[in-house]
Design an enzyme around this catalytic site. Structure first.
Site, PDB file in Angstrom:
ATOM      1  N   GLY A   1      -3.663  34.757  52.749  1.00 39.64           N
ATOM      2  CA  GLY A   1      -4.298  36.044  53.058  1.00 39.64           C
ATOM      3  C   GLY A   1      -3.637  37.230  52.373  1.00 39.64           C
ATOM      4  N   GLY A   2      -2.464  37.016  51.753  1.00 38.67           N
ATOM      5  CA  GLY A   2      -1.805  38.088  51.007  1.00 38.67           C
ATOM      6  C   GLY A   2      -1.157  39.181  51.853  1.00 38.67           C
ATOM      7  CG  HIS A   3      -2.237  40.033  55.633  1.00 40.86           C
ATOM      8  ND1 HIS A   3      -3.214  39.208  55.123  1.00 40.86           N
ATOM      9  CD2 HIS A   3      -2.895  41.044  56.245  1.00 40.86           C
ATOM     10  CE1 HIS A   3      -4.400  39.707  55.423  1.00 40.86           C
ATOM     11  NE2 HIS A   3      -4.243  40.811  56.103  1.00 40.86           N
ATOM     12  CG  ASP A   4       5.334  38.078  52.099  1.00 43.67           C
ATOM     13  OD1 ASP A   4       5.734  36.946  52.417  1.00 43.67           O
ATOM     14  OD2 ASP A   4       6.108  39.038  51.868  1.00 43.67           O
TER      15      ASP A   4
ATOM     16  CB  CYS B   1      -4.725  41.836  61.642  1.00 45.17           C
ATOM     17  SG  CYS B   1      -5.403  42.369  60.084  1.00 45.17           S
TER      18      CYS B   1
ATOM     19  N   GLY C   1      -4.173  35.666  56.761  1.00 49.12           N
ATOM     20  CA  GLY C   1      -4.446  34.304  56.329  1.00 49.12           C
ATOM     21  C   GLY C   1      -3.769  33.284  57.235  1.00 49.12           C
ATOM     22  CB  VAL C   2      -5.047  30.086  58.541  1.00 50.21           C
ATOM     23  CG1 VAL C   2      -4.475  28.749  58.924  1.00 50.21           C
ATOM     24  CG2 VAL C   2      -6.028  30.582  59.598  1.00 50.21           C
TER      25      VAL C   2
ATOM     26  CE1 TYR D   1       4.295  41.438  62.151  1.00 51.07           C
ATOM     27  CE2 TYR D   1       5.845  42.063  63.854  1.00 51.07           C
ATOM     28  CZ  TYR D   1       4.553  41.794  63.452  1.00 51.07           C
ATOM     29  OH  TYR D   1       3.518  41.906  64.354  1.00 51.07           O
TER      30      TYR D   1
END
Ligand SMILES: Cc1cc2nc3c(=O)[nH]c(=O)nc-3n(C[C@H](O)[C@H](O)[C@H](O)COP(=O)(O)OP(=O)(O)OC[C@H]3O[C@@H](n4cnc5c(N)ncnc54)[C@H](O)[C@@H]3O)c2cc1C
Ligand SMILES: *[C@@H]1O[C@H](CO)[C@@H](O)[C@H](O)[C@H]1NC(C)=O
Ligand SMILES: *[C@@H]1O[C@H](CO)[C@@H](O)[C@H](O)[C@H]1NC(C)=O
Ligand SMILES: *[C@@H]1O[C@H](CO)[C@@H](O)[C@H](O)[C@H]1NC(C)=O
Ligand SMILES: *[C@@H]1O[C@H](CO)[C@@H](O)[C@H](O)[C@H]1NC(C)=O
Ligand SMILES: *[C@@H]1O[C@H](CO)[C@@H](O)[C@H](O)[C@H]1NC(C)=O
Ligand SMILES: *[C@@H]1O[C@H](CO)[C@@H](O)[C@H](O)[C@H]1NC(C)=O
Ligand SMILES: *[C@@H]1O[C@H](CO)[C@@H](O)[C@H](O)[C@H]1NC(C)=O
Ligand SMILES: *[C@@H]1O[C@H](CO)[C@@H](O)[C@H](O)[C@H]1NC(C)=O
Ligand SMILES: *[C@@H]1O[C@H](CO)[C@@H](O)[C@H](O)[C@H]1NC(C)=O
Ligand SMILES: *[C@@H]1O[C@H](CO)[C@@H](O)[C@H](O)[C@H]1NC(C)=O
Length: 531
Positions: free
Chosen positions: A105-108, A169, A173-174, A473
């Protein structure tokens, strides 16, 4: 079919001797583009000469801090459609000495899924997002490229009383989320997403496709919370779905300093983790204007809640345990669980469920975040000192805190059950966030140093030895690996914060699974080397 691509890779090229190691042409030629299925596969390879390169790469850069011209870019983005493509990418990247960064999902928070200093390939899981729900057994298989929203949508479509205890949110991404734990509104009743994973399909460094039985319990333990991009590429996860009542109740109650916000937060510290596990009350804190003109500054603490039951019962419970908040019937809203998922996604509460399928974050900005765990209630003066710091900064730089209570199921799961160790005794977690816009360096620097200042200010009040942090996080301030040559002692600095004593077992598993440290980032578990 799956095997055939790998066989082609292995047979068609000189696996051992590669004249030019650092050759991305070599990598492309190594991929099985020119054998059967060629036309289809070439559509999955995006190099800078393809117009798709920029759009695919930028599509899930969720932190615009890493969307600048100076941000290092991959030599190629591969968007596999099945496990055989992943096998090929892993084999070819090793052969041509390229790093792989896996992106779901690219949320890193630190952009580690799409930014690296050494030449690298992004393996973007966007095309692998099937969700198969089995209501009969209350289980599902979900591919790593699916978002939480896609997962919730599919579960919601199959049953009104099944759910999954993952994040709020919908664009997350899973793949990365489950790899680092994953929590949301159901955490106090059912634990983390990773606590509810029962099988997985993983492609390892040798290109083998493994499931729980063939990877073994050590590796299966490690991938459920030990952090992404470390043990291999998770293709899909099998999860246990959980029961929710047809009606849940939410509230969102703001209280300014003038409405005793400080006293309420202080009191909440003692209550939040002791409430019945059907009830979660989190606190969002930010600076706000008391008047429209903005001439009176205040701090707003918003008490956000999910209760697995109806409003009447919730009011009763709150009257009993937290009367100071003054919750009234009008504050409560009864919903189905899937409506709750939409409600907390930032979309208007009555939006169509389809918004859960939208993979674009509502608002994309630059941000820096940090986390802390609190095991002793903080004194009121600590909060008051914090507000003074909030007031000393510019409006545009307003930092915020999200505080999530633990307890309930989180207290019952042993620290070593999965790599995620923050369990019994944690009262709540603090998530620090600061956002800004634009690429201007001074604004970014000011914002980052501001949040570091708040973190430093809270040192006396939060967990110690180690000062615990949440790996999802991700925070590179906690320490980084020296790529390719990381000592145990060096990695343990950040590793103990994320994993406490589980760090050592993670190192052992890593050493067995990926001794050459092919899957690596600035903060991935290193194998034993020469130490
Ligand atoms: C807006 C926002 C809201 C969030 N809300 C929550 C929340 O409610 N609860 C919560 O717990 N967390 C939350 N997070 C944090 C989130 O869980 C982590 O950032 C998570 O790692 C993101 O996963 P991803 O797949 O989207 O990210 P990615 O950047 O794609 O991946 C994160 C890491 O996992 C690795 N990885 C990704 N896919 C795979 C795979 N298939 N196999 C192996 N490794 C892989 C990546 O290389 C990277 O190191 C939130 C983050 C953001 C930005
Ligand atoms: C993998 O994808 C390719 C092309 O997209 C296809 O030809 C092949 O049949 C797929 N293999 C499997 C096992 O699904
Ligand atoms: C990228 O360009 C190459 C060469 O022209 C082509 O073969 C490939 O299909 C293109 N990729 C995509 C995703 O269009
Ligand atoms: C990322 O940067 C590119 C190039 O500057 C820009 O076109 C794009 O809009 C940016 N993405 C977002 C989400 O702002
Ligand atoms: C939702 O469920 C219905 C009936 O079970 C099914 O026909 C439909 O395809 C499902 N929709 C989605 C998007 O899965
Ligand atoms: C704040 O608390 C005091 C007592 O502690 C109480 O008298 C007062 O009514 C409260 N104010 C609000 C706005 O709730
Ligand atoms: C507060 O008010 C000022 C002046 O109107 C405005 O610029 C600022 O954005 C407001 N801040 C918040 C957090 O609403
Ligand atoms: C959704 O909410 C808005 C305002 O909150 C309202 O105007 C609108 O009628 C609602 N739509 C539906 C379908 O309920
Ligand atoms: C998805 O969300 C983004 C951001 O809110 C929005 O710009 C876009 O139009 C949405 N896409 C769809 C298909 O609704
Ligand atoms: C507030 O912002 C202005 C301009 O953006 C900057 O010059 C100033 O230093 C900032 N103040 C603080 C306290 O950071
Ligand atoms: C690794 O670090 C040690 C000590 O810092 C140094 O002597 C050695 O040369 C390094 N090795 C590599 C491959 O960088």
């Amino acid at each position: 079919m799956m095997l055939s691509f790998l066989t082609i890779v292995l047979l068609s090229s000189s696996w051992v001797a590669s004249a030019d190691n650092n050759n991305h042409e070599g990598f492309l030629q190594c991929l099985p583009l020119h054998s059967d299925g060629s036309a289809a596969i070439s559509k999955l390879i995006h190099t800078p000469i393809n117009s798709s390169y920029t759009s695919v790469l930028q599509s899930t850069i969720q932190n615009l801090r890493f969307n600048t011209t100076a941000t290092p870019k991959p030599i190629v983005v591969v968007t596999p459609q099945n496990a055989s493509h992943i096998q090929a990418a892993i084999i070819c990247a090793q052969k041509h000495d390229l790093q792989i960064r896996i992106r779901s999902g690219g949320h890193d928070y630190e952009g580690l899924s799409y930014v690296a200093r050494d030449p690298f390939v992004v393996l973007d899981m966007i095309n692998l997002r099937e969700v198969t729900v089995d209501v009969e057994t209350s289980t599902a298989w979900v591919q790593s490229g699916a978002t939480l929203g896609e997962l919730y949508y599919k579960i919601g479509n199959a049953s009104r009383t099944l759910a999954f205890p993952a994040g709020l949110c919908p664009t997350v991404g899973v793949g990365g989320h489950f790899s680092g734990g994953g929590y949301g509104g159901l955490m106090r009743k059912y634990g983390l997403a990773a606590d509810n994973v029962i099988d997985a399909q993983l492609v390892d460094v040798k290109g083998r496709i493994l499931d729980r039985a063939s990877m073994g319990e050590d590796l299966f333990w490690a991938i459920r919370g030990g952090g992404g991009n470390t043990f291999g590429v998770v293709v899909s996860w099998k999860i246990n779905l959980v029961k929710v009542p047809p009606t849940v109740t939410v509230f969102s109650v703001p209280r300014a300093l003038e409405q005793n916000a400080t006293k309420l937060i202080h009191r909440w510290q003692y209550i939040g983790s002791k409430l019945p596990e059907d009830l979660l009350v989190a606190v969002f804190v930010r600076r706000a204007n008391l008047t429209r003109e903005g001439n009176l500054k205040t701090v707003l603490a918003t008490f956000n809640s999910l209760f697995l039951g109806d409003a009447e019962k919730l009011l009763e419970l709150m009257q009993e345990s937290f009367p100071e908040l003054g919750l009234v019937k009008e504050d409560c809203r009864e919903l189905s669980w899937i409506e709750f998922a939409v409600f907390f996604s930032g979309y208007p509460p009555n939006s169509s469920f389809d918004v859960l399928l939208n993979r674009t974050l509502l608002v994309r900005r630059s941000f820096k975040a940090k986390s802390d765990y609190v095991r002793e209630p903080m004194p009121e003066v600590a909060w008051q000192g914090m507000w003074e710091k909030f007031f000393r900064v510019n409006d545009t730089e307003a930092p915020r805190f999200i505080m999530t209570p633990y307890g309930g199921k989180m207290d019952q799961i042993p620290e070593s059950q999965i790599p995620f160790p923050h369990r019994a005794g944690v009262l709540f977690k603090i998530h620090y966030l600061i956002y800004w816009d634009g690429e201007e360096n001074d604004v970014a620097q000011r914002s980052i140093s501001l949040i570091r200042g708040l973190y430093s200010y809270l040192t006396p009040y939060v967990s110690k030895n180690p000062r615990e942090a949440y790996v999802n996080y991700r925070d590179l301030d906690l320490g980084t690996n020296n790529q390719g040559n990381t000592s145990y002692r060096q990695a343990r600095v950040w590793g103990a914060k994320y994993f406490k004593n589980n760090f050592d077992r993670l190192v052992h598993v890593k050493t067995a699974a990926d001794p050459s440290n092919f899957f690596r980032t600035e903060q991935s578990i290193p194998p034993f080397m020469s130490w």
